[in-house]
Write an enzyme that holds these catalytic residues in place. Sequence first.
Site, mmCIF file in Angstrom:
data_model
loop_
_atom_site.group_PDB
_atom_site.id
_atom_site.type_symbol
_atom_site.label_atom_id
_atom_site.label_comp_id
_atom_site.label_asym_id
_atom_site.label_seq_id
_atom_site.Cartn_x
_atom_site.Cartn_y
_atom_site.Cartn_z
ATOM 1 N N GLU A 195 1.333 -1.592 0.093
ATOM 2 C CA GLU A 195 -0.026 0.284 0.145
ATOM 3 C C GLU A 195 0.925 0.949 -0.053
ATOM 4 O O GLU A 195 0.679 2.462 0.023
ATOM 5 C CB GLU A 195 -0.610 -0.103 1.444
ATOM 6 C CG GLU A 195 -2.186 -0.766 1.167
ATOM 7 C CD GLU A 195 -2.263 -1.766 0.259
ATOM 8 O OE1 GLU A 195 -1.460 -3.046 0.989
ATOM 9 O OE2 GLU A 195 -2.809 -2.630 -0.780
ATOM 10 N N ASN A 277 -0.809 -6.665 -4.346
ATOM 11 C CA ASN A 277 -1.690 -5.686 -5.366
ATOM 12 C C ASN A 277 -0.664 -5.030 -6.531
ATOM 13 O O ASN A 277 0.213 -4.894 -5.392
ATOM 14 C CB ASN A 277 -2.561 -4.521 -5.475
ATOM 15 C CG ASN A 277 -1.989 -3.970 -3.793
ATOM 16 O OD1 ASN A 277 -1.722 -4.323 -3.173
ATOM 17 N ND2 ASN A 277 -1.474 -2.622 -4.576
ATOM 18 N N ASP A 319 -8.106 -4.361 -5.437
ATOM 19 C CA ASP A 319 -6.388 -4.961 -4.336
ATOM 20 C C ASP A 319 -6.677 -5.953 -4.348
ATOM 21 O O ASP A 319 -7.201 -6.929 -3.115
ATOM 22 C CB ASP A 319 -6.463 -3.669 -2.801
ATOM 23 C CG ASP A 319 -5.543 -4.324 -2.073
ATOM 24 O OD1 ASP A 319 -4.593 -4.753 -2.784
ATOM 25 O OD2 ASP A 319 -6.031 -4.587 -0.963
ATOM 26 N N ASP A 321 -5.260 -8.471 -3.734
ATOM 27 C CA ASP A 321 -3.676 -9.165 -3.546
ATOM 28 C C ASP A 321 -3.618 -10.917 -3.761
ATOM 29 O O ASP A 321 -4.685 -11.232 -3.712
ATOM 30 C CB ASP A 321 -3.113 -9.043 -2.366
ATOM 31 C CG ASP A 321 -3.162 -7.514 -1.818
ATOM 32 O OD1 ASP A 321 -2.721 -7.242 -2.769
ATOM 33 O OD2 ASP A 321 -2.156 -7.648 -0.774
ATOM 34 N N ARG A 342 -7.457 -13.986 -3.145
ATOM 35 C CA ARG A 342 -9.049 -12.993 -3.106
ATOM 36 C C ARG A 342 -10.212 -12.299 -3.721
ATOM 37 O O ARG A 342 -11.287 -11.940 -3.523
ATOM 38 C CB ARG A 342 -7.990 -11.863 -2.401
ATOM 39 C CG ARG A 342 -7.720 -11.640 -0.491
ATOM 40 C CD ARG A 342 -6.103 -10.652 0.078
ATOM 41 N NE ARG A 342 -6.823 -9.142 -0.729
ATOM 42 C CZ ARG A 342 -6.450 -8.376 0.050
ATOM 43 N NH1 ARG A 342 -5.136 -8.529 0.867
ATOM 44 N NH2 ARG A 342 -6.512 -7.511 0.408
HETATM 45 CA CA CA Z 1 -3.060 -5.067 -1.330
#
Ligand code: CA
Length: 582
Positions: A195, A277, A319, A321, A342
């Site tokens: 992030e 990500n 996102d 991941d 995810r």
């Molecule tokens: Ca992430």
Amino acid sequence: MKRNLIATLVGMMVCGAFSAHAAGVTDAMIANDAKAPNNVLSWGMGTQGQRFSPLTQINTQTVGKLVPAWSFSFGGEKQRGQESQPLIYNGKMFVTGSYSRIYAVDMKTGTKLWKYEHRLPDGIMPCCDVVNRGAALYDNLVIFGTLDAQLIALDQDTGKIVWKEKVDDYAAGYSMSAAPLIANGLLLTGVSGGEFGVVGRVEARNPRTGQLVWSRPMIEGHMGYKYDKDGKATENGVTGTVNKSWPGDLWKTGGGATWLGGTYDPTTKLAYFGTGNPAPWNSHLRPGDNLYSASTVALDVDTGKIKWSYQTTPHDGWDYDGVNEFVTFDMDGKRMGGKADRNGFFYVIDAKDGKLENAFPFVKKITWASGIDLKTGRPNYIESGRPGDPTKGEEGKKGATVFAAPAFLGAKNQMPMAYSPQTKLFYVPANEWGMDIWNEPVSYKKGGAFLGAGFTIHPLNEDYIGAMRAIDPKTGKIVWEVKNGAPLWGGVMTTAGGLVFYGTPEGFLKAVDAKTGKELWKFQTGSGVVAPPVTWKDGDTQYVAVTSGWGGAVPLWGGEVAKKVNFLEQGGSVWVFKLSSK
Ligand code: CA
């Protein structure tokens, strides 16, 4: 007389030195970890990560008599999420706590033997709580990563530092929360910080000294290196291709954090690391697939070369991941790997060559893709499911908001699943939730959040978010499920006793029938369970252990869901259970 005494003393010294050395954890022991139930030497209860124990004393008939043997408090004022999996060796439990702490506890009595509390600087930047997921054992060392991105190796008997290495700059957003992996005599680690625009990588070190052997960045454009015995990069050890699938300069801060660590299969000699990500989240800034973000990457452990990679979410914009653990198992005589991503799909992939065998949803609502093309291995995107481009300006400076499911906290997150060779089922802690997500302009600033997106997470159903699911990797069928009010955030263990163990944020450690999901036992641990259980046998007695302490990403990032579960209390302890003798 005197000579005898000297001989005895020499004999004792030799013997002492020998026994101290012989007592160390060896590569052979780690390779055999899943089959040797007297120890738990690795995260995953074996480097394959199956989390299956051959023990049967605690089984569907006896589990009702499971009672606490002892409980140990992590103490102090520091609580927050406890995501650690304990390790068991030589009569000791090694368990990490929040804020980069680690404890050695007498395995029989729960008495503290030593504690190491890492001095953390101000300004660490863990994205998703101050968690640690566990340590690695090698020889007489216990090794773990810290929130300021260091690796610490301690003497198992004394807790004294044997070596310490800085992995990267915490002020740039690097941190470490995963358990290190020992693979074929090497210590393999990843980094957290996706992030903040860090660059994910896998590093191999000599576990005895901490010295770097090779390093392979997961964002293409960056180069990987092998290192000689003096720590210098060797000329013929270079891997990587500049700019591959990353037009422009964004690969320089491209994410792909390897924040959950990896698994290793001794039969393929490959280590499997998931990558996070691509950075930033705003996908309109980085056209292309953005290799090797949101992927499973299989690395040759001897050379650090990428043998194969499979990208679950090319050009990720949510996102999603791809860090989740790749668990190898046998299916129809072939070595496969299972991964509950995810992004909501479960993938079955050939562990040797990365060929996609099967892919199917394991949650009920998926908005970004209608399925996975088994021929090309690529998702069939639903274009309207991608949050809009802020430069198109439909909502002022924001791009168009979309509702997306799963939410970015994932159909499954850090909590590891289990696989039973007995039932041939995967046991997956899944969550059903969605989010409003939109993109915003963003530019990279060292140490700043690098998202270019905003979001709010919502539950999808009134009565549950979490769902413990038994999944058949061949058919893609959900064989049974147990719903849970709060999102599931702990891991799973399964045993030859026909049981599946898992914890809930509501505080329970539960045992259910591996064939049916029927609840057979539960125990209230006093705080939320967000960690995977383990089991082992000492003498005639089988034990089960789990850490307890609510926290992790949900209370910090969970939006409407965080509000829904804000009654849950923090904690910090480890519980150990055995069958009552009555
Ligand atoms: Ca992430």
